[in-house]
Design a protein around this motif. Structure first.
Motif, mmCIF file in Angstrom:
data_model
loop_
_atom_site.group_PDB
_atom_site.id
_atom_site.type_symbol
_atom_site.label_atom_id
_atom_site.label_comp_id
_atom_site.label_asym_id
_atom_site.label_seq_id
_atom_site.Cartn_x
_atom_site.Cartn_y
_atom_site.Cartn_z
ATOM 1 N N LYS A 369 0.801 -1.221 0.000
ATOM 2 C CA LYS A 369 0.000 0.000 0.000
ATOM 3 C C LYS A 369 0.841 1.282 0.000
ATOM 4 O O LYS A 369 0.559 2.223 -0.742
ATOM 5 C CB LYS A 369 -0.916 0.014 1.227
ATOM 6 N N PHE A 370 1.856 1.339 0.891
ATOM 7 C CA PHE A 370 2.673 2.549 1.028
ATOM 8 C C PHE A 370 4.150 2.175 1.022
ATOM 9 O O PHE A 370 4.822 2.202 2.059
ATOM 10 C CB PHE A 370 2.323 3.280 2.330
ATOM 11 N N PRO A 371 4.690 1.825 -0.131
ATOM 12 C CA PRO A 371 6.072 1.327 -0.192
ATOM 13 C C PRO A 371 7.135 2.385 0.102
ATOM 14 O O PRO A 371 8.273 2.029 0.423
ATOM 15 C CB PRO A 371 6.196 0.816 -1.631
ATOM 16 N N ASN A 372 6.807 3.659 -0.007
ATOM 17 C CA ASN A 372 7.813 4.713 0.194
ATOM 18 C C ASN A 372 7.730 5.396 1.555
ATOM 19 O O ASN A 372 8.428 6.383 1.798
ATOM 20 C CB ASN A 372 7.673 5.779 -0.907
ATOM 21 N N VAL A 373 6.885 4.894 2.460
ATOM 22 C CA VAL A 373 6.764 5.500 3.791
ATOM 23 C C VAL A 373 8.013 5.195 4.603
ATOM 24 O O VAL A 373 8.422 4.042 4.749
ATOM 25 C CB VAL A 373 5.511 4.968 4.512
ATOM 26 N N ASN A 374 8.637 6.259 5.109
ATOM 27 C CA ASN A 374 9.838 6.103 5.938
ATOM 28 C C ASN A 374 9.530 6.135 7.428
ATOM 29 O O ASN A 374 10.243 5.524 8.219
ATOM 30 C CB ASN A 374 10.844 7.221 5.622
ATOM 31 N N CYS A 375 8.488 6.879 7.789
ATOM 32 C CA CYS A 375 8.248 7.087 9.213
ATOM 33 C C CYS A 375 6.776 7.430 9.443
ATOM 34 O O CYS A 375 6.131 8.070 8.603
ATOM 35 C CB CYS A 375 9.141 8.223 9.729
ATOM 36 N N ILE A 376 6.262 6.991 10.572
ATOM 37 C CA ILE A 376 4.922 7.362 11.024
ATOM 38 C C ILE A 376 5.109 8.199 12.290
ATOM 39 O O ILE A 376 5.741 7.749 13.250
ATOM 40 C CB ILE A 376 4.057 6.124 11.341
ATOM 41 N N ILE A 377 4.592 9.409 12.314
ATOM 42 C CA ILE A 377 4.852 10.313 13.434
ATOM 43 C C ILE A 377 3.560 10.629 14.182
ATOM 44 O O ILE A 377 2.461 10.544 13.642
ATOM 45 C CB ILE A 377 5.517 11.631 12.962
ATOM 46 N N ASP A 378 3.747 10.976 15.437
ATOM 47 C CA ASP A 378 2.629 11.417 16.265
ATOM 48 C C ASP A 378 3.212 12.080 17.500
ATOM 49 O O ASP A 378 4.371 11.843 17.864
ATOM 50 C CB ASP A 378 1.733 10.239 16.661
ATOM 51 N N CYS A 379 2.418 12.912 18.141
ATOM 52 C CA CYS A 379 2.824 13.534 19.402
ATOM 53 C C CYS A 379 2.115 12.826 20.552
ATOM 54 O O CYS A 379 0.955 12.429 20.431
ATOM 55 C CB CYS A 379 2.488 15.028 19.412
ATOM 56 N N THR A 380 2.816 12.682 21.656
ATOM 57 C CA THR A 380 2.239 12.071 22.849
ATOM 58 C C THR A 380 2.530 12.949 24.058
ATOM 59 O O THR A 380 3.520 13.697 24.063
ATOM 60 C CB THR A 380 2.804 10.648 23.076
ATOM 61 N N ALA A 408 5.950 15.311 23.474
ATOM 62 C CA ALA A 408 7.098 14.889 22.672
ATOM 63 C C ALA A 408 6.618 14.374 21.329
ATOM 64 O O ALA A 408 5.513 13.826 21.207
ATOM 65 C CB ALA A 408 7.891 13.803 23.395
ATOM 66 N N LEU A 409 7.458 14.543 20.314
ATOM 67 C CA LEU A 409 7.207 13.995 18.985
ATOM 68 C C LEU A 409 7.954 12.677 18.864
ATOM 69 O O LEU A 409 9.157 12.599 19.139
ATOM 70 C CB LEU A 409 7.690 14.960 17.903
ATOM 71 N N VAL A 410 7.245 11.613 18.488
ATOM 72 C CA VAL A 410 7.877 10.310 18.299
ATOM 73 C C VAL A 410 7.624 9.852 16.870
ATOM 74 O O VAL A 410 6.591 10.156 16.259
ATOM 75 C CB VAL A 410 7.332 9.256 19.299
ATOM 76 N N GLY A 411 8.612 9.137 16.339
ATOM 77 C CA GLY A 411 8.487 8.562 15.005
ATOM 78 C C GLY A 411 8.864 7.103 15.033
ATOM 79 O O GLY A 411 9.836 6.717 15.695
ATOM 80 N N VAL A 412 8.083 6.264 14.337
ATOM 81 C CA VAL A 412 8.377 4.831 14.283
ATOM 82 C C VAL A 412 8.526 4.416 12.828
ATOM 83 O O VAL A 412 7.940 5.016 11.918
ATOM 84 C CB VAL A 412 7.267 3.989 14.963
ATOM 85 N N SER A 413 9.326 3.400 12.622
ATOM 86 C CA SER A 413 9.501 2.843 11.288
ATOM 87 C C SER A 413 8.285 1.989 10.932
ATOM 88 O O SER A 413 7.461 1.681 11.800
ATOM 89 C CB SER A 413 10.779 2.006 11.253
ATOM 90 N N PRO A 414 8.141 1.551 9.676
ATOM 91 C CA PRO A 414 6.994 0.699 9.312
ATOM 92 C C PRO A 414 6.897 -0.581 10.123
ATOM 93 O O PRO A 414 5.810 -1.132 10.276
ATOM 94 C CB PRO A 414 7.227 0.416 7.822
ATOM 95 N N SER A 415 8.025 -1.071 10.663
ATOM 96 C CA SER A 415 7.990 -2.292 11.468
ATOM 97 C C SER A 415 7.590 -2.026 12.912
ATOM 98 O O SER A 415 7.397 -2.969 13.686
ATOM 99 C CB SER A 415 9.357 -2.984 11.446
ATOM 100 N N GLY A 416 7.461 -0.765 13.309
ATOM 101 C CA GLY A 416 7.014 -0.416 14.648
ATOM 102 C C GLY A 416 8.105 -0.046 15.620
ATOM 103 O O GLY A 416 7.822 0.187 16.800
ATOM 104 N N ALA A 417 9.359 0.048 15.171
ATOM 105 C CA ALA A 417 10.466 0.410 16.063
ATOM 106 C C ALA A 417 10.632 1.925 16.101
ATOM 107 O O ALA A 417 10.454 2.610 15.083
ATOM 108 C CB ALA A 417 11.762 -0.246 15.591
ATOM 109 N N PHE A 418 10.989 2.451 17.280
ATOM 110 C CA PHE A 418 11.204 3.891 17.403
ATOM 111 C C PHE A 418 12.460 4.299 16.639
ATOM 112 O O PHE A 418 13.541 3.737 16.837
ATOM 113 C CB PHE A 418 11.358 4.293 18.872
#
Length: 549
Positions: A369-380, A408-418
């Motif tokens: 679906k999203f082969p070029n996604v590098n990071c998923i971000i969100d604030c917590t 804080a702003l956190v970003g995770v890779s597609p596999s779910g690692a910070f």
């Protein structure tokens, strides 16, 4: 093949014999406990082996034949069955012959007489003699009677020798009577002047080895704080489940691996003791005593466990001090030192992954679906105690949480690692401002795609770096009423994005299993808040991936 062999005296178990000798089929070999993690247990193993000036080598083991349950267990953590105690068989089943060439003072099947004085209440005037025999298990057996005892002395009873010129012999105990002997002769008789009697009501079958174990246990009870500390640490590292619950790490192996990384990174530590403690001083050595200042009660591994347990469970300094037998100020000092130390080591390990690494470990669902996604971000946000300063109150008050928070702003890779953790900001700061000022944009390369929620209005910031923002479509005002709506295609896109963006929420959920972050943070922990956040993110990365490949 590994050439392990058992180092217990008289034992012939050897890994090289497996397959050639039938008795080796079910024999297993167990290594000695390490000096760093279980010094007391290691010393106990070595004491039970009874080998002078012995230090185990790499291929030295103790085989399963010497453990009561065939292996080290919680009830029997050390080897107890040896030739010198006839493998703890019952007295009736014990052999009177042992492995040959025991100590020179041990006499096999020696017959001799013991002259025993008559009881005070016995009318006998002459000496009574017990025909006895010394067995190689340090026990004395009454074989018969010569002389008149009038029933005052029991016969055909098992008695034990514990106080003797021979180092393997000691007190002589009989049912109802205890006879203490000051001298012993292998042949001949005991003089009545060398004996005294007192009444007891118990017959004991303890060997001298058992008595030594009891003495060591009673010595441990003299320092209950040390005993409680060791018991608690052993409970924490008992198995993988306990390690997961107490520290947040998935297994004992990973716990030991993380400690080894820290141990190699800095074999010496300078402990925090206030603002003036940054000056150069003598560093603490690995040994507990080789350092300046007062004697340190905790080993480095115990301090490491203390820090992880407090980070995971958010126990107060009073509870931690009670568990580890130290003062509350010492707990604060150790916790502050180790948090800063681990932050220094773990911060560089939270890396932004390269494109090749992302493609290699990208889950198949993202690849479709999203082969070029590098990071998923969100604030917590993390709750904090309300500051006294009115300015600080307004800067940290979150209109979303209706509470004073850090953000804080956190970003995770597609596999779910910070892959990115920002510094903490006041809860009143917007998501756009944190994204712009936290250094997150420095990791963006042309062609990257960043997935986020609708609240991240950063499309223009990414366009400057020729990157793309993937967020759910915004609703539009209805022309036929007061509501808002999405078209059918926009609803499907929103669902697709939400299905993948949920992984950052799951990662944040893992982060908040460390209760130091999920509980309301006290003001005195403000200087450690950024460091704790980074350490918790690193420990979360050591757990199983959130998204399977």
């Amino acid at each position: 093949t590994k050439s392990y062999f058992c180092v217990a005296e008289g034992c012939n178990s050897d890994e090289r014999k497996r397959g050639r000798y039938g008795y080796m089929k079910d024999v297993r070999f167990y290594p000695f406990p390490t000096q760093k993690r279980a010094p007391a247990l290691r010393k106990r193993w070595l004491d039970l082996l009874r080998r002078e000036n012995y230090e185990p080598k790499r291929n030295h083991r103790v085989c399963s034949l010497h453990f009561k349950e065939g292996r080290p267990t919680e009830n029997h953590p050390y080897p107890e069955l040896f030739a010198y105690n006839n493998f703890k068989e019952s007295l009736k089943m014990r052999s009177t012959t042992s492995i040959s060439k025991r100590e020179q003072c041990m006499v096999k099947d020696t017959q001799f007489d013991i002259s025993v004085p008559p009881r005070v209440d016995s009318p006998a005037a002459s000496e009574s003699v017990l025909q006895t025999q010394i067995n190689n298990d340090n026990s004395l057996f009454v074989a018969g009677v010569s002389g008149e005892l009038n029933g005052s002395w029991p016969v055909n009873q098992e008695i034990e020798v514990t106080d003797h010129e021979c180092p393997t012999v000691g007190s002589l105990s009989v049912t109802g009577t205890h006879v203490e002997m000051d001298h012993c002769y292998i042949s001949g008789s005991f003089c009545s002047n060398d004996m005294s009697t007192r009444d007891i009501g118990i017959q004991t079958t303890l060997t001298t080895a058992d008595i030594k174990v009891l003495e060591e246990k009673s010595t441990k009870l003299e320092d209950p704080e040390k005993l409680m500390r060791e018991l608690f640490v052993n409970k924490v590292v008992k198995d993988d489940k306990n390690v997961q619950m107490y520290t947040g790490l998935p297994s004992k192996t990973i716990l030991n691996g993380v400690y080894d990384i820290l141990e190699k990174a800095s074999p010496t530590l300078k402990y925090w003791s206030g603002q003036g403690s940054a000056a150069k001083k003598k560093y603490q050595k690995d040994s507990l005593n080789a350092k300046s200042g007062p004697k340190r009660k905790l080993s480095r591994f115990q301090e490491f466990v203390l820090t992880l347990v407090r980070l995971r469970l958010a126990l107060t300094t009073f509870v931690m001090a009670d568990l580890f037998g130290v003062s509350t100020s010492r707990v604060s000092q150790v916790f502050t030192t180790w948090i800063n130390f681990m932050f220094t080591i773990f911060k560089p390990l939270l890396k932004w992954p390269s494109r090749n690494v992302l493609k290699k470990f990208m889950p198949s669902s993202f690849r479709a679906k999203f082969p070029n996604v590098n990071c998923i971000i969100d604030c917590t946000e993390f709750f904090i105690k309300k500051p006294r300063n009115p300015t600080a109150q307004s800067q940290t008050f979150s209109s979303y949480k209706h509470h004073n928070t850090y953000k804080a702003l956190v970003g995770v890779s597609p596999s779910g690692a910070f892959s990115f953790i920002s510094n903490l900001w006041g809860g009143n700061v917007s998501d756009r401002y944190i994204t712009k000022e936290s250094g997150f944009l420095d990791n963006i390369q042309p062609g990257d795609e960043i997935m986020a929620d609708r609240g991240f209005l950063i499309r223009d910031l990414l366009l400057h770096r020729r990157a793309k923002l993937i967020i759910p479509p915004f609703t539009r005002k209805c022309s036929w009423g007061k509501g808002k709506y999405l078209s059918a295609s926009e609803i499907l896109r929103t669902r697709n994005i939400a299905k993948f963006r949920i992984h950052v929420e799951r990662a944040i959920g893992r982060l908040k299993t460390f209760h130091m972050l999920s509980n309301t943070m006290p003001t005195n922990l403000k200087p450690l808040a950024d460091q704790m956040l980074v350490i918790c993110a690193f420990l979360c990365n050591l757990q199983k991936p959130l998204v399977k490949k």
